[in-house]
Write an enzyme that holds these catalytic residues in place. Structure first.
Site, PDB file in Angstrom:
ATOM      1  N   ASN A  16       9.331 -10.472   2.160  1.00 14.18           N
ATOM      2  CA  ASN A  16       9.056  -9.884   0.852  1.00 14.18           C
ATOM      3  C   ASN A  16       9.254 -10.924  -0.248  1.00 14.18           C
ATOM      4  OD1 ASN A  16      10.229  -7.383   2.567  1.00 14.18           O
ATOM      5  ND2 ASN A  16       8.749  -6.665   1.061  1.00 14.18           N
ATOM      6  N   ASP A  78       1.865  -4.911  -0.781  1.00 19.89           N
ATOM      7  CA  ASP A  78       2.858  -3.924  -0.349  1.00 19.89           C
ATOM      8  C   ASP A  78       2.906  -2.729  -1.297  1.00 19.89           C
ATOM      9  OD1 ASP A  78       4.837  -2.871   1.222  1.00 19.89           O
ATOM     10  OD2 ASP A  78       6.417  -4.199   0.493  1.00 19.89           O
ATOM     11  N   GLU A 135       3.026   2.705   5.790  1.00 24.54           N
ATOM     12  CA  GLU A 135       4.482   2.511   5.745  1.00 24.54           C
ATOM     13  C   GLU A 135       5.202   3.846   5.903  1.00 24.54           C
ATOM     14  OE1 GLU A 135       5.694  -0.947   2.967  1.00 24.54           O
ATOM     15  OE2 GLU A 135       4.262   0.230   1.812  1.00 24.54           O
TER      16      GLU A 135
END
Length: 222
Positions: A16, A78, A135
């Site tokens: 990330n 994301d 996710e």
């Protein structure tokens, strides 16, 4: 990177990237230097960035992404669907994956609007030549619905939970054909095509500690 070097099957390591790091114009150079020193192939690294992180400086983000992409690093958007969603980001930046936020996955079974949005994002990703990632997959029912919708990858506690790198051998990571990998997947989940260890909230590719991501064959149940 050092921990992941000898993992069986050479899985991908996810990292990330925070908004602050995206403001560092030496980020790509530093990441590539770390991987070179460790002997870690750039093709095994995936960087994940949120929509909100791109707001501050889209030009800088584009430069960093292209520098990493040229060396084989995978780039993923994301938590798509939250924050500052923009089709411009998908058009202007060299993404490989779109990761659908868990809030839509959690409610898509009961909420028709969430289901419609998930279906639309999966279709959009496919038309743009990108992989779609769901996710927060926690139930077999969610996994089956996503497979029917054509989602490429499922990620969540249904497939695995965070654990120390030293214990990753319990994941059964291995190289082999898609059929062999599917046979090694959990019975309750769609057949696995690929398993990837993810390291959340890290600023350098040091230790793989996180969820594992499982892709079912072609987004369909087999």
């Amino acid at each position: 990177c050092l921990d992941a070097l000898n993992w069986p099957g050479s899985p991908q390591l996810s990292l990330n990237i925070s908004p602050i790091l995206l403001q560092d114009d030496t980020l790509a150079k530093r990441l590539l230097a770390v991987m070179d020193e460790a002997g870690f192939a750039p093709q095994r690294l995936e960087i994940q960035v949120t929509e909100a992180a791109l707001v501050a400086d889209l030009v800088s983000a584009r430069t960093i992404f292209y520098q990493l992409k040229e060396q084989g690093v995978c780039v993923a958007l994301d938590n798509f669907g939250t924050g500052h969603s923009s089709l411009r980001q998908l058009r202007d930046l060299p993404f490989d994956k779109v990761m659908i936020d868990r809030s839509y996955i959690e409610t898509m079974g009961e909420d028709s609007d969430s289901a419609a949005l998930v279906r639309a994002v999966i279709a959009m990703a496919k038309n743009l030549g990108l992989s779609s990632v769901a996710e927060g997959v926690e139930t077999p029912e969610q996994a089956k619905l996503l497979a029917r919708l054509g989602c490429d990858i499922g990620q969540g506690f249904l497939f695995g939970k965070p654990q120390p790198a030293a214990e990753l051998h319990t994941l059964g990571l291995h190289a082999g054909s898609p059929s062999e990998k599917a046979a090694a997947s959990a019975p309750a989940a769609p057949p696995a095509k690929r398993v990837v260890a993810q390291q959340p909230h890290a600023e350098a590719p040091r230790q793989a500690q996180g969820e594992k991501k499982v892709a079912w064959a072609g987004g369909k149940e087999t």
